[in-house]
Design a protein around this motif. Structure first.
Motif, mmCIF file in Angstrom:
data_model
loop_
_atom_site.group_PDB
_atom_site.id
_atom_site.type_symbol
_atom_site.label_atom_id
_atom_site.label_comp_id
_atom_site.label_asym_id
_atom_site.label_seq_id
_atom_site.Cartn_x
_atom_site.Cartn_y
_atom_site.Cartn_z
ATOM 1 N N ILE A 1 5.745 13.949 12.298
ATOM 2 C CA ILE A 1 7.118 13.242 12.298
ATOM 3 C C ILE A 1 7.579 12.546 14.051
ATOM 4 O O ILE A 1 7.743 11.685 13.568
ATOM 5 C CB ILE A 1 7.644 13.719 11.422
ATOM 6 C CG1 ILE A 1 7.194 13.393 9.839
ATOM 7 C CG2 ILE A 1 9.092 12.535 11.000
ATOM 8 C CD1 ILE A 1 7.873 14.219 9.119
ATOM 9 N N PRO A 2 7.776 14.164 14.703
ATOM 10 C CA PRO A 2 8.742 13.715 15.673
ATOM 11 C C PRO A 2 7.286 13.074 16.636
ATOM 12 O O PRO A 2 8.086 11.617 16.848
ATOM 13 C CB PRO A 2 8.937 14.951 16.297
ATOM 14 C CG PRO A 2 8.688 15.643 14.749
ATOM 15 C CD PRO A 2 7.573 15.506 14.171
ATOM 16 N N LEU B 1 2.406 9.382 8.255
ATOM 17 C CA LEU B 1 1.627 8.277 7.558
ATOM 18 C C LEU B 1 2.750 6.348 8.333
ATOM 19 O O LEU B 1 2.566 5.896 8.511
ATOM 20 C CB LEU B 1 1.602 8.385 6.014
ATOM 21 C CG LEU B 1 -0.251 7.502 5.915
ATOM 22 C CD1 LEU B 1 -0.891 8.050 5.831
ATOM 23 C CD2 LEU B 1 0.246 6.774 3.873
ATOM 24 N N GLY B 2 4.041 6.240 7.299
ATOM 25 C CA GLY B 2 4.479 5.705 7.075
ATOM 26 C C GLY B 2 4.812 5.149 8.969
ATOM 27 O O GLY B 2 4.806 4.203 9.387
ATOM 28 N N ILE C 1 -2.959 10.485 13.835
ATOM 29 C CA ILE C 1 -1.536 10.927 13.288
ATOM 30 C C ILE C 1 -1.970 9.984 12.039
ATOM 31 O O ILE C 1 -1.700 11.366 10.775
ATOM 32 C CB ILE C 1 0.107 10.889 13.250
ATOM 33 C CG1 ILE C 1 0.156 11.240 14.920
ATOM 34 C CG2 ILE C 1 0.928 11.080 12.416
ATOM 35 C CD1 ILE C 1 1.574 10.851 15.248
ATOM 36 N N PHE C 2 -2.053 8.971 11.774
ATOM 37 C CA PHE C 2 -2.615 8.794 10.168
ATOM 38 C C PHE C 2 -3.846 8.914 9.365
ATOM 39 O O PHE C 2 -3.658 9.686 8.585
ATOM 40 C CB PHE C 2 -2.985 7.189 10.803
ATOM 41 C CG PHE C 2 -2.921 6.607 9.086
ATOM 42 C CD1 PHE C 2 -1.483 5.523 9.384
ATOM 43 C CD2 PHE C 2 -4.150 6.472 8.747
ATOM 44 C CE1 PHE C 2 -1.362 4.800 7.774
ATOM 45 C CE2 PHE C 2 -4.115 5.670 7.340
ATOM 46 C CZ PHE C 2 -2.823 4.749 6.987
ATOM 47 N N LEU C 3 -4.520 9.740 10.443
ATOM 48 C CA LEU C 3 -5.834 10.385 9.893
ATOM 49 C C LEU C 3 -5.312 11.983 8.814
ATOM 50 O O LEU C 3 -6.211 11.977 8.011
ATOM 51 C CB LEU C 3 -6.706 10.634 10.801
ATOM 52 C CG LEU C 3 -8.177 11.151 10.478
ATOM 53 C CD1 LEU C 3 -9.041 10.008 9.470
ATOM 54 C CD2 LEU C 3 -9.307 11.399 11.191
ATOM 55 N N VAL C 4 -4.503 12.307 9.672
ATOM 56 C CA VAL C 4 -3.830 13.549 9.397
ATOM 57 C C VAL C 4 -3.186 14.126 8.269
ATOM 58 O O VAL C 4 -3.921 13.972 7.370
ATOM 59 C CB VAL C 4 -3.574 14.893 10.692
ATOM 60 C CG1 VAL C 4 -3.304 16.033 9.874
ATOM 61 C CG2 VAL C 4 -4.253 14.961 12.130
ATOM 62 N N ALA D 1 0.535 -1.431 0.181
ATOM 63 C CA ALA D 1 0.037 0.024 0.317
ATOM 64 C C ALA D 1 1.122 1.165 -0.125
ATOM 65 O O ALA D 1 0.365 2.615 -0.390
ATOM 66 C CB ALA D 1 -1.093 -0.210 0.797
ATOM 67 N N LEU D 2 1.594 1.493 1.268
ATOM 68 C CA LEU D 2 2.959 2.465 1.327
ATOM 69 C C LEU D 2 3.183 2.824 -0.792
ATOM 70 O O LEU D 2 3.649 3.919 -1.233
ATOM 71 C CB LEU D 2 3.669 1.701 1.904
ATOM 72 C CG LEU D 2 3.394 2.799 3.297
ATOM 73 C CD1 LEU D 2 4.962 2.332 4.125
ATOM 74 C CD2 LEU D 2 3.031 4.158 2.903
#
Lengths: 542, 503, 180, 106, 410
Positions: free
Chosen positions: E351-352, E188-189, E229-232, E147-148
Motif C-alpha cells: 500500500i505505501p 490493487l485499487g 504491485i497489481f500482480l501481487v 471491476a473493483l
C-alpha cells in the motif's frame, strides 16, 4: 435640578468615595494573604482597613456641604465604553448617612464579635462585604449599582453559610436565591432602561443622572421598568410577601452577620426604592404608590403579629425588622419630604438599634447557648447592666420619644398622614404592637426569678460594654438632637420630591388638609386602579 | 488519451489559512513524533499540542489586525469565510485546545497512560470546529461537523478502563450519527429548494425570490431538519438526551473540551447559517430558536438541581448555558433592527468566555475526582475548602462566574446576551433566562456548599495539584476575573464580529 | 424500462430497509442492507450518476458492510435476538412508529408540495455518451477540486481522525489485558 | 417492447428516499442492538444520498452528486469509528444492548 | 435509457430497440458465458497438467485426449453427489453464498474487451451484420470501478460461506480470506489508480485504446511498479498461492468451504478458476494493451490469415495465457506465506509503495501540464518518497520496540 454639572457642591481633590470602596476591598485581599499562623496579624489588618474606612466616612461627613441637595464628591470615569457604563459615584443627603453608618458599623462588628473559627476567611468576607455595601450606596450608575448589589450577596452567603447556626446552609441558600430572583428582574429592567432610553437620549448609557434627567419613557414602559426594579428592592427590603427569607437568614446568621444584615444590607432595598425607583421612574412610582403603601402596612402588621408569636428571641427581632422596614416604605411612598426624610432617618436608626439588638441577642446566646425565650428567665437580677443596655436599645426600637427611633417614626407618620391617611392609621397600630411584643419579650426574659441555668448568666464585660456604648451613644444623641442629621438629609429629599412632582405634574407635598393625592389617584381613572390590583396579584404570583 | 483541459483550482490564500495549517502541522508533528520516537518525556505531547494551539492563536491575532484594515471576504471558491467572526471562533476553539491539552496531559499521567493520540484528536477536532466556524458552504460545514464529532466520539470513549467512558462514546456516537443524518437531509432539502449549498448563494437566491409567490415547503422542512441536527450538537432541549450521560461518562478533560469547543463550533455554525443564508426567512426560524432557548433554559436549570453528580450537574448547566447562547441567536434573528448584530457579538463573546470557564471548572472537577474519574459525586467535594483552599477558591470563582456574578466573565457574558435580547424587545425570554439563571445559581451554590461548608468524613492527604493543570486553572481564573473587571477591550473587539463575510 | 427499473430498485430498497429493521439476526440485517445499497446504486444509475453508483458499491458494499460483518463475526453476536423480548417498554415501539410515519408524512408532503418549485437550474449534468464516456466523472472532479476543494481537503483530516481514533480505541496495553 | 407511458419523476425518488429515511429512523428508535441501530443510521444516510442524486438530475446541477461523494467518505469514516467503539465496548460484555448500558443512568 | 448506457455504451442500444442488435447482444452474452465455462474447464486441466510437469508427474491423462475432459468428469461427479447441509448452518445464507461467489466472477468478465480492431483509431469497433459494436459484453463508462466493485462483492461469497456453515474452521478461514481480500483491494485499487491517471479514462476499452504501441503499454507508461504491485495484489485477491491461506489445510482443514459438497462446492471451485482467468485478462487489459497487437516503432506484428476483427482476440488469448501460466508457475514454486507476513506485506509494503508511486506519477503529470523542469521535479519527488520511506521504517521499528516494551497488542 440634579445635573452632572451642578453636582459636587463640595469638591475634594481626594477621590474619597472611590477610596471608601477600595480600602475595604484591598483590606479583604490583604487579610486573605496574611499568614495562617499569626491570627492576630489577620485581625490587625482587618481592623486597620475597616477603621481607615470609618475614618474616611467621618471625613466625608465633615466635608459634606449641608445645604447642597445635589451629589457631592462625584467622581466619573468611563469603564465599559461600549455599553455606556462608567464609574460614577457620589453621595447626597439620602445616601450620606447610610455610607457613614456602613463605615462605622463594620469596625465595630469586626472588633467586637468573635466568629469562633476560620478568622481569616471570616474577616476577608466581612471586608469584601463592606466594599460591596459601600459601592451600592455610592453608585450613580445603574450597572455599577447592580454590580455591587450582587457582589454583596456572595460574602453574605458565605458568612451565613460558613459561620451561622444549624440551619445555616438552608438559610444562606434561601437568602441568596431570593435576592438573586429579584436581581434577575432588576438586571433585565436595568438593561431595558438603558436600551429604551436610547430613543430619547440618542445614546446608550447606564448613568443614573443622565437617565433620570434626560430619558423619557412611555407611561406603560416606565411602569414595567419600575416594577422590574421594585421586585428586586422589595425582596431586599424585604417587603411582604417576599420577606420569608429574612427571619431564616437573621436567625441562622452569626451575630456579626445579623448585625450587618439588619444594619445596612436591608437598607439597600429601601435606598434602592428612593434612588432608583422614585428618582428614575417618578410617574411609575406614583402610579404604584397604593400598592406599596398597602404592602408596607401589611408588612408592618404582619411583622408585628408574627413577632408576637415567636419563641426564639432572634427570630422575634427579625420579624420586628420586617415591621420597621414597612414603616420606611410607608414613608418613602408617602411622597412628602417630611415622610421621606423620616424614612431615611429611620433607615439609619433601624440600622443602629436593630443592629444593637442582634448584638445583644448574640451575647445572650454566647452565654446561654440558647435563644429560646422560654429558656431565659430573670436575667435582670443577675446582669442588671446588661438588662439596662437591652432596655435602652429596645426602647429605641419601639420608638420612645427621646431616643432615635422616635424621630424617624414620628416624621414618617406625620409626613404621610396628609396624603396616606388610612394607611397611616392602620400602620400606626404597628407602633403599639411593637411596644407590646418587645416589652413582653423583655418581661419574659429579664424579669422574674432566674432558674438554675440562668443564675450563672455573666454580666456585661467591659469590652462588650464599649461596643454597646458605641451603639447607644448615637441612639441617644440622635433622639435628643436630630437636627444635624435632618439638615443634611432634607435638601436632597426635597429635591427628590420636587423631581417627582415636576415629572408627574402633580402636587404631592403640602396638601395635608385634603387627602387629595389619594383622591387624585382615585380620580385618575378606575382602570388605573385596576392595573394596580393586577400588578399586585402579579407581584404575589412572582 | 490525456485530458486536454487542465483543471484550474481556486486560488488559496495561504496566510489566511495559517491558523488551520499550524494546527495541521502540530497534529502531524505529534503523530510522526509519537510514532518515530518511542519514548517522549512525559507531558511533552501535551505541551506540543498546547504550543500548537498557542501558535494558532497568535496567528489569529495577526489575521485579526489584517482584517481590521480590510473587509471580510470569502475564500477558496467561497467555501470559507474570512471575517472577524471566524477568527474569533478560531481563537475560542484554540483556547479550548490549549487549556484542554494542558489538563489532559496531567490526566494521562494520572491514568498511567501516555501517547499523542488524544492530542491529535483534539487538534483534529479543532480543525473540524474551525472549519465549521468559517464554513460558507453547507457541505463544508457538514464535513467540519463530522470531523469534530468523530473526534469527540473517540475522545469520549477513550478511557478503556472505564466502562462509563465507552458507553458515553457509544451513546454519543449513535445519537450523533442520528442527528447528522437529519442535518444532512436538511442540507439536501435546502439544496433542492435553492440549487446551492453555498450560504452566500443561498442567501442571494432566497432574497431575490421574494418577489413572486413562493413555495417554501421544501426549504422550510430543510431548515427544520438542519436546526434539529444543530440543536443536537449544541445540546438544546429537547435534543439534549445524550448530554448528561456523555458528559459524565467521558474523561473529564474531554468533557471540558466537548463543552467548550464543540459548543462553540456548533453555535457559530448555527449563527452563520441562520443569519447569512436564511436571512430572508428569519420569521420562519426565529420561533424555533425561541422555543429551543426557553426549553433549554428552563429544563437545563431545573434538571441540574436534581442531580448528585457534579459532572452531570455541569452537563445540565451547560444545557442551560446553551439556552443563554440561543438567546443571542434569537436576538441575532431580528435582522431588521439595528441591534441584530449585538446578538451575534454577544453569543460569540459568551462562547469565548464560557469556554474558559467550563474548562476551568471541569479541570478542577477532574482533579477532585482523581484517578479514573471516580470521585465526581457531590459528596466528594466535601471539605475541599479545607483540603485544598486554593483549588476550592478557583472553583468558587468559576462557579460564581457560571452563575453570572458580577466582576466575573460570566456576568459579562450573560449581560451581553440579555442586553441583546432586550434590545430586540424580547423581554419575556430575557426574564425567563434570568430566572433560569437563578435556579442555576442554586446548583452552583450546592457545589460551593459542599466545598466550603461541609467536612469530609476522612481527611485524606490531598495530592498536590499537577503543574500543567495548575497553570491552566490559574490562567482561566485570571482570564475570568480580568474580563469580569475590565471587559471593555473584549467588547470593543467582539463588536467587530458582526460583519459576516458574504452577507 | 425506466419504470421497470425504478420499481424493481424501489422494492429492493424498501425490502432491504425493512429487513434491516425487522430481521433479528444481525447478519441477515447486514445482508438486507446490502440489498438496499444495491437498490440505491441502481437508482443512482437511473439518475445518470454512474460514478457514484460504482463508488456506492465499492465503499458501502465493499467496505462498510464487510466491516459490519467482521465485527458481528468477531464479537460472536451473530445469534438471533428475540425481537419480542427486546426491552423496549410498551410505549416506545408504537411511539417510534408514529414518529417515523409522521416524519415520512412530513417529508413526503414537503417533496410533493414542492415538486413544481424546483425551478433553479444548473449547468447540466453530463451523462455518459459514446463520445465522452468520462463526462460525468470529469464533471464531478471539477466540482470536487473546484467548488468543494476545501471539503475535499477536509476529508483528509476526517480520515486521520478515523485512523487515530481506531488506534485509540483498539490499542491495548499489557496492563489492561491483565486487568480485564 | 415496453413503451413506458409512465416515467418515474424526481418526486418518486424523493418519496422513496423519504420512506427509506423514515424506516431508518424507526429502526434507530426501536432497535436496541447498537450494530443494528448503526446500520439504520447508514440507511438514513443512503436516503439522503438518493435525495441528493435525484435532485442533482432535476436541478441539472452536478454539485448534488459531489455532495454524495462526500457523504460516502463521511459514512466510511463514521463506520470505522463507530465500529471501533462498538468493538471496544462489546469486547467487555458480549451481547450488550443499548439498554444494558446502564452504568450511566438515564 | 440511462440504465442501458451504464451497462454498455453501445451504439447498438442507442435509440429504438431492434431485433438484430438485441440478438447480437444475446449472442455476446451466451458466448461469454460458454467461453467462460469452457475456459475454466481448460484452465483446471492446464493447471494440473503444468504443475504435474513441474513436479515430474504426468497429471490427468485418462479422460479424453491428454486428459482434457478430466475436469468435466469431476464436475459431473460433483453434480451427482449428495448435497449436505450442516445442522447448525444458516440455511438461506448457506445456499446463497456459492452464487455470491460465482456470479461476480462472471460479471467481471463482462467488461473485458475480448477483441476487436483497435488499430488506426478504430476504437475497437467491429461491424457485424451491418451493426457496429465492440467485442465486449459491456463497456460501462466507469468500467474499472465496476471491476473493483465486483471484486469487492466477491468477498461476500467467501465470508458468508464460512459464517453460514455454523462451524469454527470455516468461519476462521472465511474471516482470514475476507480480511486478506479487503486489505489487498486497497493496493490493487491504488495501482489501478496509476493506470487511470495515465490513461485519463475509466473505461476499459478506453484504456486499451490508449495502449496503441509497446511504448505506450501501461506497463511502461506507469513504470513497472504498479504492474508488479497489481500482480501481487491480484494473486492475493484470488487467494491463490502463495497467498492461499484460506485453504491452509494444516490449520483450517479446508478453509471457508470445508462444509460444502456437491454442486455448491463445484461452484466455489469454478468461481476460483474463473476469477483467475478474469484477473489475468484484466491485467492484460490494464497493462499489456489487451487485444492490441504488439507494435514496436510503428511496425505492427500482424498475424497472417486472421482478419483484423478476430486478430485482437487472438492477441488477448496469447497474452492471457502467459499470465495463466505465471499463476500456475507461482503455485508450483512458491511456498505459502504466514498470515502476519501476508498482512505486513500488504499494509506495510504494497500500500505505501503503490501510494508513493501514484504520487510520483501525479507529480510527473502535474509537472508536464505546468511545464515545470523535470530535473527538479523528479529528484524532489524521489527525495520525498525516500524520506517517507525512511520515516515509515523508523516508525515500524519504533512500534516493534513498543510492542515488546509495553505489550501493546497492535
Amino acid at each position: 435640578m440634579y445635573s452632572a454639572e451642578a453636582a459636587g457642591g463640595s469638591t475634594l481633590s481626594f477621590p474619597i468615595l472611590t477610596a471608601l470602596v477600595l480600602v475595604p476591598a484591598l483590606g479583604g485581599i490583604l487579610t486573605i494573604l496574611t499568614s495562617n499562623r499569626r491570627p492576630e496579624s489577620t485581625k490587625f489588618v482587618a481592623l486597620v482597613a475597616s477603621t481607615v474606612t470609618a475614618g474616611l466616612s467621618i471625613w466625608l461627613l465633615s466635608s459634606f456641604e449641608t445645604a447642597d441637595a445635589g451629589f457631592q464628591f462625584v467622581s466619573r470615569h468611563p469603564w465599559i465604553r461600549d455599553w455606556g457604563i462608567g464609574w460614577h459615584v457620589g453621595v447626597d443627603g439620602i445616601s450620606l448617612f447610610l455610607v457613614v453608618l456602613t463605615g462605622l458599623l463594620f469596625p465595630l462588628v469586626i472588633a467586637g464579635i468573635d466568629p469562633h473559627h476560620d478568622h481569616k476567611r471570616y474577616l476577608g468576607w466581612m471586608l469584601v462585604l463592606e466594599a460591596g455595601v459601600m459601592g451600592s450606596f455610592i453608585s450613580l450608575d445603574l450597572f455599577l449599582f447592580f454590580l455591587f448589589f450582587e457582589i454583596v450577596l456572595v460574602p453574605m452567603y458565605f458568612l451565613i453559610g460558613g459561620w451561622g447556626y444549624d440551619q445555616r446552609i438552608y438559610a444562606a441558600t434561601k437568602f441568596f436565591l431570593y435576592t438573586m430572583f429579584g436581581s434577575a428582574f432588576m438586571l433585565v429592567g436595568i438593561i431595558a432602561t438603558a436600551v429604551l432610553a436610547k430613543n430619547s437620549l440618542g445614546y446608550v448609557t447606564f448613568d443614573l443622572v443622565e437617565l433620570a434627567e434626560g430619558a423619557e419613557f412611555a407611561a406603560s414602559t416606565g411602569r414595567w421598568l419600575f416594577m422590574a426594579f421594585a421586585i428586586a428592592f422589595a425582596v431586599k427590603v424585604p417587603l411582604f410577601p417576599l420577606h420569608t427569607w429574612l427571619p431564616d437568614a437573621h436567625t441562622q446568621a452569626p451575630t456579626g452577620g445579623s448585625v450587618i444584615l439588619a444594619g445596612v444590607l436591608l437598607k439597600l432595598g429601601t435606598y434602592g426604592f428612593l434612588r432608583f425607583g422614585l428618582y428614575l421612574f417618578p410617574e411609575a412610582s406614583v402610579w404604584a404608590r397604593p400598592l406599596f403603601l398597602t404592602l408596607a402596612v401589611v408588612g408592618i402588621l404582619w411583622g408585628a403579629i408574627a413577632a408576637t408569636m415567636q419563641k426564639d428571641l432572634k427570630r422575634l427581632v427579625a420579624y420586628s425588622s420586617v415591621a420597621h422596614l414597612g414603616f420606611i416604605i410607608l414613608g418613602t411612598f408617602a411622597f412628602t419630604s417630611q415622610a421621606i426624610t423620616g424614612g431615611v432617618m429611620q433607615m439609619v436608626n433601624h440600622g443602629i438599634s436593630t443592629g444593637a439588638l442582634f448584638l445583644l441577642v448574640g451575647m445572650i446566646y454566647e452565654r446561654r447557648q440558647t435563644r429560646e425565650i422560654s429558656q431565659l428567665k430573670g436575667l435582670q437580677s443577675v446582669a442588671p447592666i446588661f438588662a439596662a443596655a437591652f432596655m435602652i436599645v429596645m426602647l429605641s426600637s419601639i420608638g420612645v420619644p427621646g431616643l432615635n427611633g422616635f424621630v424617624g417614626e414620628f416624621l414618617i407618620l406625620i409626613g404621610s398622614f396628609g396624603n396616606a391617611r388610612w394607611w397611616v392609621v392602620v400602620g400606626a397600630t404597628g407602633v403599639i404592637l411593637a411596644a407590646l411584643y418587645l416589652l413582653w419579650a423583655y418581661q419574659r426574659v429579664f424579669h422574674g426569678e432566674p432558674d438554675e441555668e440562668n443564675k450563672s448568666f455573666a454580666e456585661l464585660r467591659p469590652r462588650e460594654g464599649m461596643l454597646l456604648l458605641a451603639f447607644i451613644a448615637p441612639i441617644v444623641f440622635t433622639g435628643v438632637f436630630p437636627k444635624p442629621m435632618l439638615d443634611r438629609i432634607e435638601p436632597s429629599v426635597k429635591a427628590l420630591v420636587t423631581h417627582v412632582e415636576t415629572n408627574t405634574g402633580r402636587t404631592l407635598e403640602f396638601e395635608k388638609k385634603e387627602i387629595a393625592p389619594v383622591e387624585h389617584s382615585d380620580v385618575h381613572s378606575d382602570t388605573e386602579k385596576h392595573d394596580t390590583e393586577k400588578s399586585d396579584s402579579e407581584g404575589h404570583g412572582g | 488519451m490525456f485530458a486536454a483541459e487542465t483543471l484550474a483550482g481556486p486560488s488559496i490564500p495561504w496566510f489566511t489559512l495559517s491558523p488551520l495549517l499550524a494546527l495541521l502541522v502540530g497534529a502531524c508533528v505529534l503523530m510522526l513524533g509519537g510514532s518515530l520516537l518511542p519514548q517522549w518525556p512525559r507531558g511533552l505531547y501535551g505541551i506540543v499540542s498546547a504550543a500548537t494551539a498557542a501558535t494558532s492563536i497568535v496567528l489569529c491575532f495577526f489575521l485579526w489586525d489584517n482584517l481590521t484594515d480590510g473587509r471580510p471576504e470569502t475564500i477558496i471558491a467561497d467555501a470559507l469565510a474570512f471575517d472577524h467572526f471566524a477568527v474569533l471562533g478560531t481563537i475560542t476553539i484554540c483556547i479550548a485546545v490549549l487549556l484542554a491539552s494542558l489538563t489532559t496531559s496531567d490526566y494521562l499521567v494520572r491514568e498511567g497512560e501516555d501517547g499523542p493520540e488524544l492530542f491529535v484528536l483534539y487538534i483534529a477536532a479543532a480543525i473540524g470546529g474551525i472549519v465549521m466556524v468559517a464554513a460558507q458552504d453547507l457541505i463544508v460545514l457538514f464535513l467540519g461537523l463530522e470531523t469534530l464529532s468523530l473526534a469527540l466520539y473517540v475522545l469520549a470513549a477513550s478511557n478503556r478502563r472505564r466502562e462509563e467512558s465507552q458507553e458515553a462514546g457509544l451513546k454519543y456516537f449513535i445519537l450523533g450519527g442520528f442527528s447528522s443524518a437529519f442535518f444532512l437531509y436538511g442540507i439536501a432539502f435546502i439544496y433542492g429548494a435553492t440549487k446551492h449549498t453555498n450560504l452566500g448563494r443561498i442567501m442571494k437566491v432566497l432574497s431575490t425570490e421574494q418577489a413572486f409567490p413562493r413555495n417554501d415547503v421544501l426549504l422550510l422542512v430543510g431548515v427544520g431538519l438542519l436546526l434539529v441536527g444543530l440543536a443536537f450538537k449544541v445540546a438544546a432541549v429537547p435534543f439534549q438526551v445524550w448530554t448528561p450521560d456523555v458528559y459524565q461518562g467521558a474523561p473529564t478533560p474531554v468533557t471540558s473540551f466537548m463543552a467548550s469547543a464543540g459548543k462553540t463550533a456548533a453555535f457559530a455554525a448555527l449563527l452563520r447559517v441562520s443569519v447569512t443564508a436564511l436571512e430572508s426567512r428569519v420569521d420562519d426560524w426565529r420561533p424555533v430558536v425561541w422555543v429551543l432557548a426557553v426549553l433549554s433554559l428552563v429544563f437545563g436549570s431545573v434538571l441540574a438541581v436534581t442531580q448528585t453528580n457534579v459532572k452531570r450537574m455541569l452537563a445540565y448547566s451547560s444545557i442551560s448555558h446553551a439556552g443563554f447562547i440561543l438567546l443571542g441567536v434569537e436576538a441575532a434573528s431580528h435582522t431588521g433592527s439595528s441591534s441584530a448584530g449585538d446578538g451575534i457579538a454577544s453569543a460569540m463573546t459568551y462562547l469565548l468566555l464560557y469556554t474558559v470557564l467550563v474548562i476551568g471548572t471541569f479541570t478542577i472537577v477532574g482533579l477532585v475526582a482523581g484517578k479514573g474519574d471516580v470521585g465526581s459525586n457531590l459528596t466528594d467535594f466535601r471539605g475541599l475548602g479545607r483540603r485544598r483552599p486554593a483549588l476550592a477558591l478557583a472553583l468558587t470563582v468559576f462557579l460564581l462566574a457560571q452563575a453570572g456574578m458580577p466582576l466575573t466573565s460570566g456576568f459579562v457574558a450573560k449581560f451581553g446576551v440579555i442586553r441583546a435580547a432586550v434590545e430586540t424587545k424580547s423581554y419575556a425570554i430575557a426574564i425567563i433566562a434570568m430566572l433560569a439563571s437563578v435556579i442555576g445559581a442554586f446548583l452552583y451554590l450546592r457545589i460551593m456548599v459542599s466545598a466550603w461548608m461541609e467536612d469530609a468524613e476522612g481527611e485524606d492527604a490531598a495530592p498536590p495539584v499537577p503543574f500543567l493543570s495548575g497553570l491552566a486553572v490559574t490562567a482561566a481564573v485570571a482570564f475570568t476575573l480580568v474580563v469580569g473587571i475590565v471587559p471593555g477591550w473584549l467588547l470593543d473587539a467582539t463588536r467587530q464580529v458582526v460583519t459576516l463575510a458574504g452577507r | 424500462m425506466e419504470l421497470f427499473v425504478f420499481v424493481c430498485a424501489a422494492i429492493m430498497v424498501l425490502v432491504g430497509a425493512l429487513g434491516v429493521v425487522l430481521r433479528s439476526n444481525p447478519v441477515h440485517a447486514a445482508l438486507s442492507m446490502i440489498l438496499t445499497l444495491f437498490g440505491v446504486a441502481v437508482l443512482f444509475v437511473a439518475r445518470e450518476a454512474n460514478f457514484l453508483a460504482a463508488v456506492q458499491v465499492i465503499v458501502y458494499a465493499g467496505a462498510i458492510v464487510v466491516l459490519f460483518l467482521f465485527v458481528i463475526m468477531l464479537l460472536g453476536v451473530d445469534r438471533a435476538e428475540d425481537l419480542r423480548t427486546e426491552p423496549l417498554g410498551n410505549v416506545q415501539r408504537p411511539l417510534a412508529l408514529v414518529l417515523g410515519i409522521g416524519m415520512f408524512a412530513l417529508l413526503t408532503t414537503a417533496v410533493v408540495r414542492s415538486r413544481d418549485s424546483l425551478r433553479f437550474k444548473g449547468d447540466g449534468v453530463k451523462t455518459a455518451t459514446l463520445e465522452d464516456a468520462d463526462g460525468n466523472i470529469r464533471q464531478i472532479a471539477r466540482s470536487i477540486f473546484g467548488d468543494y476543494v476545501v471539503a475535499f481537503e477536509l476529508t483528509s483530516v476526517l480520515l486521520i481522525v478515523a485512523v487515530v481514533g481506531t488506534v485509540v480505541l483498539a490499542r491495548r496495553r499489557k496492563s489492561e489485558r491483565t486487568a480485564s | 417492447m415496453i413503451t413506458a407511458a409512465v416515467v418515474p419523476t424526481t418526486t418518486w425518488y424523493l418519496v422513496l428516499a423519504a420512506g427509506l429515511f423514515a424506516i431508518g429512523m424507526i429502526g434507530v428508535l426501536v432497535r436496541r442492538n447498537p450494530l443494528i441501530m448503526f446500520m439504520c443510521i447508514e440507511l438514513m444516510l443512503n436516503a439522503v444520498n438518493l435525495t441528493f442524486v435525484a435532485l442533482a438530475t432535476e436541478l441539472t446541477d452536478i454539485n448534488g452528486q459531489t455532495a454524495v461523494f462526500f457523504v460516502l467518505v463521511v459514512a466510511a469514516a463514521e463506520v470505522v469509528v463507530g465500529l471501533g467503539i462498538i468493538v471496544s465496548i462489546m469486547r467487555r460484555r458480549q451481547q450488550a444492548t443499548a439498554d444494558d448500558l446502564a452504568a450511566l443512568k438515564g | 435509457m440511462s440504465v442501458v448506457s451504464f451497462l454498455a455504451i453501445d451504439p447498438l442500444l442507442e435509440g429504438d430497440l431492434l431485433w438484430t442488435p438485441l440478438l447480437i447482444v444475446l449472442v455476446k452474452v451466451l458466448v461469454v458465458f460458454v467461453v467462460g465455462l469452457v475456459a475454466t474447464m481448460l484452465m483446471v486441466w492446464f493447471e494440473r497438467k503444468a504443475i504435474a510437469g513441474m513436479q515430474n508427474r504426468i497429471g490427468p491423462n485418462k479422460a479424453g485426449p491428454f486428459g482434457l475432459l478430466q475436469t468435466l468428469a469431476d464436475g459431473i461427479k460433483l453434480f451427482f453427489k449428495e448435497d449436505l447441509l450442516p445442522e447448525r448452518a444458516d440455511k438461506f445464507v448457506y445456499r446463497l453464498a456459492p452464487y455470491l461467489s460465482f456470479v461476480p466472477a462472471f460479471l467481471a468478465f463482462a467488461i473485458i474487451p475480448l477483441g476487436g480492431d483497435f488499430r488506426d483509431g478504430n476504437g475497437g469497433f467491429v461491424t457485424w451484420f451491418g451493426e457496429t459494436t465492440r467485442v465486449q459484453l459491456a463497456d460501462p463508462p466507469v468500467g474499472v470501478l465496476f471491476a473493483l466493485a465486483i471484486s469487492s462483492i466477491a468477498v461476500y461469497g467467501i465470508m458468508l460461506a464460512g459464517w453460514s456453515s455454523g462451524s469454527k474452521y470455516p468461519l476462521l478461514g472465511s474471516v482470514r480470506a475476507s480480511a486478506q481480500m479487503v486489505s489487498y483491494e486497497a493496493s490493487l485499487g491504488l495501482s489501478l489508480a496509476a493506470v487511470i491517471l495515465v490513461c485519463g479514462t475509466l473505461s476499459t476499452s478506453g484504456i486499451v485504446d490508449a495502449q496503441s504501441s509497446l511504448g505506450s503499454w501501461n506497463l511502461v507508461a506507469t513504470g513497472v511498479v504498479p504492474f508488479l504491485i497489481f500482480l501481487v495484489s491480484a494473486t492475493a485477491e484470488l487467494n491463490r498461492p502463495p497467498f492461499d491461506l484460506v485453504e491452509a489445510e494444516q490449520e483450517l482443514v479446508g478453509g471457508f468451504n470445508t462444509e460444502y459438497s456437491s454442486i455448491r462446492f463445484a461452484l466455489f471451485f469454478l468461481a476460483e478458476f474463473m476469477n483467475t482467468i478474469t484477473m489475468s485478462a484484466f491485467i492484460v487489459t490494464l497493462f499489456f494493451g489487451g487485444p492490441q497487437p504488439i507494435t514496436i516503432g510503428g511496425t505492427t506484428l500482424d498475424i497472417p490469415l486472421i482478419p483484423n476483427g478476430l486478430e485482437g482476440t487472438v492477441w488477448l488469448l496469447l497474452k492471457v495465457l502467459v499470465f495463466l501460466y505465471i499463476y500456475v508457475w507461482f503455485r508450483g514454486t512458491l511456498p505459502r506465506f504466514r498470515y502476519d507476513q501476508l498482512m505486513d506485506l500488504g499494509w506495510k509494503f504494497l500500500i505505501p509503495s503503490s501510494l508513493g508511486w501514484f504520487m510520483l506519477l501525479a507529480a510527473q503529470r502535474l509537472a508536464d501540464d505546468r511545464g515545470w523542469d523535470q530535473w527538479i521535479v523528479v529528484p524532489m519527488s524521489l527525495a520525498v518518497i525516500v524520506v517517507a520511506f525512511v520515516m515509515m521504517q523508523l516508525a515500524f521499528r519504533a512500534s516493534d520496540r513498543n510492542r515488546e516494551a509495553e505489550g501493546v497488542q497492535f
